[in-house]
Motif scaffolding. Structure first.
Motif, PDB file in Angstrom:
ATOM      1  N   GLY A 113       2.320  -2.196  -4.007  1.00 27.11           N
ATOM      2  CA  GLY A 113       2.723  -1.119  -3.111  1.00 27.11           C
ATOM      3  C   GLY A 113       4.150  -1.279  -2.622  1.00 27.11           C
ATOM      4  O   GLY A 113       4.921  -0.311  -2.559  1.00 27.11           O
ATOM      5  N   ARG A 129       6.527  -0.427  -5.479  1.00 22.76           N
ATOM      6  CA  ARG A 129       6.601   1.020  -5.699  1.00 22.76           C
ATOM      7  C   ARG A 129       7.531   1.661  -4.669  1.00 22.76           C
ATOM      8  O   ARG A 129       8.323   2.556  -4.992  1.00 22.76           O
ATOM      9  CB  ARG A 129       5.214   1.646  -5.618  1.00 22.76           C
ATOM     10  CG  ARG A 129       5.220   3.149  -5.910  1.00 22.76           C
ATOM     11  CD  ARG A 129       3.849   3.765  -5.764  1.00 22.76           C
ATOM     12  NE  ARG A 129       3.881   5.186  -6.101  1.00 22.76           N
ATOM     13  CZ  ARG A 129       4.260   6.145  -5.264  1.00 22.76           C
ATOM     14  NH1 ARG A 129       4.631   5.835  -4.023  1.00 22.76           N
ATOM     15  NH2 ARG A 129       4.257   7.416  -5.641  1.00 22.76           N
ATOM     16  N   ARG A 130       7.441   1.199  -3.414  1.00 24.27           N
ATOM     17  CA  ARG A 130       8.326   1.755  -2.382  1.00 24.27           C
ATOM     18  C   ARG A 130       9.791   1.428  -2.652  1.00 24.27           C
ATOM     19  O   ARG A 130      10.683   2.126  -2.151  1.00 24.27           O
ATOM     20  CB  ARG A 130       7.901   1.229  -1.006  1.00 24.27           C
ATOM     21  CG  ARG A 130       6.577   1.808  -0.515  1.00 24.27           C
ATOM     22  CD  ARG A 130       6.288   1.426   0.924  1.00 24.27           C
ATOM     23  NE  ARG A 130       6.024   0.008   1.081  1.00 24.27           N
ATOM     24  CZ  ARG A 130       4.821  -0.547   0.954  1.00 24.27           C
ATOM     25  NH1 ARG A 130       3.768   0.216   0.658  1.00 24.27           N
ATOM     26  NH2 ARG A 130       4.649  -1.840   1.128  1.00 24.27           N
ATOM     27  N   CYS A 158      -4.981   0.433  -4.807  1.00 24.23           N
ATOM     28  CA  CYS A 158      -3.890   0.938  -5.640  1.00 24.23           C
ATOM     29  C   CYS A 158      -3.742   2.447  -5.479  1.00 24.23           C
ATOM     30  O   CYS A 158      -2.624   2.974  -5.359  1.00 24.23           O
ATOM     31  CB  CYS A 158      -4.127   0.586  -7.100  1.00 24.23           C
ATOM     32  SG  CYS A 158      -3.915  -1.167  -7.488  1.00 24.23           S
ATOM     33  N   ALA A 159      -4.860   3.151  -5.485  1.00 28.08           N
ATOM     34  CA  ALA A 159      -4.813   4.605  -5.335  1.00 28.08           C
ATOM     35  C   ALA A 159      -4.179   4.992  -4.003  1.00 28.08           C
ATOM     36  O   ALA A 159      -3.374   5.931  -3.924  1.00 28.08           O
ATOM     37  CB  ALA A 159      -6.215   5.189  -5.455  1.00 28.08           C
ATOM     38  N   GLY A 170      -0.550   4.740  -4.233  1.00 22.55           N
ATOM     39  CA  GLY A 170       0.077   5.532  -5.282  1.00 22.55           C
ATOM     40  C   GLY A 170       0.463   4.727  -6.502  1.00 22.55           C
ATOM     41  O   GLY A 170       1.379   5.113  -7.241  1.00 22.55           O
ATOM     42  N   VAL A 171      -0.251   3.628  -6.741  1.00 21.82           N
ATOM     43  CA  VAL A 171       0.045   2.741  -7.876  1.00 21.82           C
ATOM     44  C   VAL A 171      -0.976   2.984  -8.983  1.00 21.82           C
ATOM     45  O   VAL A 171      -2.187   2.884  -8.744  1.00 21.82           O
ATOM     46  CB  VAL A 171       0.008   1.259  -7.444  1.00 21.82           C
ATOM     47  CG1 VAL A 171       0.172   0.335  -8.641  1.00 21.82           C
ATOM     48  CG2 VAL A 171       1.096   0.985  -6.406  1.00 21.82           C
TER      49      VAL A 171
END
Length: 457
Positions: free
Chosen positions: A42, A45-46, A65-66, A69-70
């Motif tokens: 996470g 991703r950011r 993960c969902a 947003g991964v």
């Protein structure tokens, strides 16, 4: 670092170049390692990176993960090495070819095995044991685990350890490679000092007596975590402090057997999604572990402002400094009972140590952990130099020498008299060495080096 490939033109998620692509691989889908993977993915991703996670179905990891947003990829894999390990490795290679990452980050022993049988050229590989695979084993099983890690270190662009105890254990076992130290951390915004009012509120919420001295043990109920030793110690605690209560919070394979002991004054609590109320309700937190990496439960207790009574094993000794609690020998119920009873009978001591613990938690801020992890990831992708913070303690543990690719501070075969090239140097030979390791493979699947966000699972 990566051998050519797209990494040379990658920026850190900014500018015009393509973002860094990272695939995290984990066999555990609940508990410590899964929580770590979710937080790391996470965070990356950011940062604007292209990040995905490969793991078996089930557990909490896919949901985490969902939420972040991964993307999550299904990777069926069993807990221990065995005849299906080569099939698991082939499935993982297909996922790698499909996602085409610049860096593969392998978490725990099983992913480290399947992901390095053998490594994919052009893709940088990070291996993070979260507790070495041989720690739970004895005899030939422990030997096989050490032999494999010595060989597989050659296929690793970074070996990330969560604490100096884990790093020292690897070096003493003769595992040579590019070590990087990235200590576990705690979210100090979520875990903050809980005073007397917070303790009372937590006890009211949990239905606990307002004034009873309370010890709390959080984590999976397994041999590693030593709850059996804690139960053996508790009658001595109760004799000295009859009003005391013990809460064991978590699930695990040893739970049913421990419940059958029916020790008075002990409350077994199923795994909870948020451990903060239990930590806040406690007077003292206990970690009777037989081995550890660097347990987040300990860091969460510090941040909550609670003293710790833990075993004198690597990982816990890094956290339980003078003034924040006490260390006792592993598997010593009498010593454990003495230190627990002291803090339950003398609340002033526990409160003083709790204040020191809250101050000490500043050294384990999760934001710094994630930032350093990102820096090491960029390093292996060829986007920068090794961060000094990840190297300083490596040099200290190595006695002034620093392991690098193809070199190391510990001579090959330094432990057990194992010669260079053990396991035959082939995929088939390695699979034969590790097949059936069983306990060693299970231990290395992250049975508690890192607990998930606010969870005792």
């Amino acid at each position: 670092m990566a051998e050519g490939g797209a990494a040379a033109g990658i920026a850190d998620g900014t500018g015009g170049a393509a973002p860094l692509r990272v695939l995290h691989v984990s066999r555990p889908t609940a508990g410590g390692v899964a929580g770590y993977v979710a937080q790391a993915a996470g965070d990356q991703r950011r940062r604007g990176w292209d990040v995905a996670v490969a793991a078996p179905p089930g557990g909490d990891l896919s949901e985490w993960c969902a939420a972040a947003g991964v993307p999550w990829f299904k990777w069926p894999a069993g807990r221990a090495p065995g005849p299906r390990t080569l099939l698991e490795a082939r499935r993982l290679r297909r996922l790698v070819r499909s996602f085409a990452p610049d860096v593969i980050h392998l978490h725990s022993a099983k992913a480290g095995l399947a992901g390095r049988l053998p490594r994919r050229r052009g893709t940088a590989v990070i291996f993070q044991p979260h507790g070495w695979s041989w720690l739970a084993a004895t005899g030939w099983q422990a030997l096989a685990g050490r032999r494999w890690e010595r060989l597989a270190a050659r296929w690793s662009d970074a070996l990330i350890c969560v604490g100096t105890g884990e790093l020292d254990a690897g070096m003493r076992a003769g595992v040579r490679g590019p070590y990087r130290l990235v200590r576990n951390g705690v979210d100090r915004e979520r875990f903050s000092p809980a005073g007397a009012d917070a303790r009372l509120a937590a006890r009211t919420r949990l239905g606990l007596p307002a004034g009873a001295p309370l010890a709390v043990c959080v984590g999976r109920v397994t041999r590693q975590k030593g709850q059996d030793v804690l139960l053996a110690a508790w009658p001595d605690v109760a004799e000295r402090c009859p009003a005391a209560r013990l809460a064991i919070v978590g699930d695990g394979e040893d739970l049913d057997a421990l419940k059958k002991r029916a020790v008075p004054g002990v409350l077994f609590v199923p795994a909870v999604a948020d451990t903060r109320p239990w930590l806040a309700a406690s007077n003292v937190v206990v970690l009777p572990s037989r081995w550890e990496g660097l347990p987040l439960t300990a860091l969460e207790a510090l941040a909550t402002g609670r003293p710790l009574v833990g075993t004198d094993v690597p990982g816990i000794t890094e956290v339980v400094r003078p003034g924040v609690g006490a260390l006792v020998p592993a598997e010593d119920p009498a010593a454990l009972a003495e230190q627990l009873a002291l803090r339950l009978l003398v609340p002033g001591l526990a409160e003083r140590e709790g204040r020191e613990a809250a101050a000490a938690s500043a050294d384990y801020d999760m934001a710094r952990t994630l930032s350093l992890l990102a820096a090491v990831t960029r390093e292996v992708a060829g986007l920068g130099e090794a961060p000094e913070e990840a190297l300083a303690d490596v040099r200290a543990v190595a006695g002034g020498l620093l392991g690098a690719r193809g070199t190391g501070a510990v001579g090959e075969g330094a432990a057990d008299g194992v010669p260079d090239g053990v396991a035959g140097g082939t995929v088939g030979g390695v699979a034969g060495q590790v097949q059936g390791v069983g306990a060693a493979g299970s231990a290395g699947d992250g049975s508690g080096a890192f607990t998930p966000p606010n969870s005792s699972r």
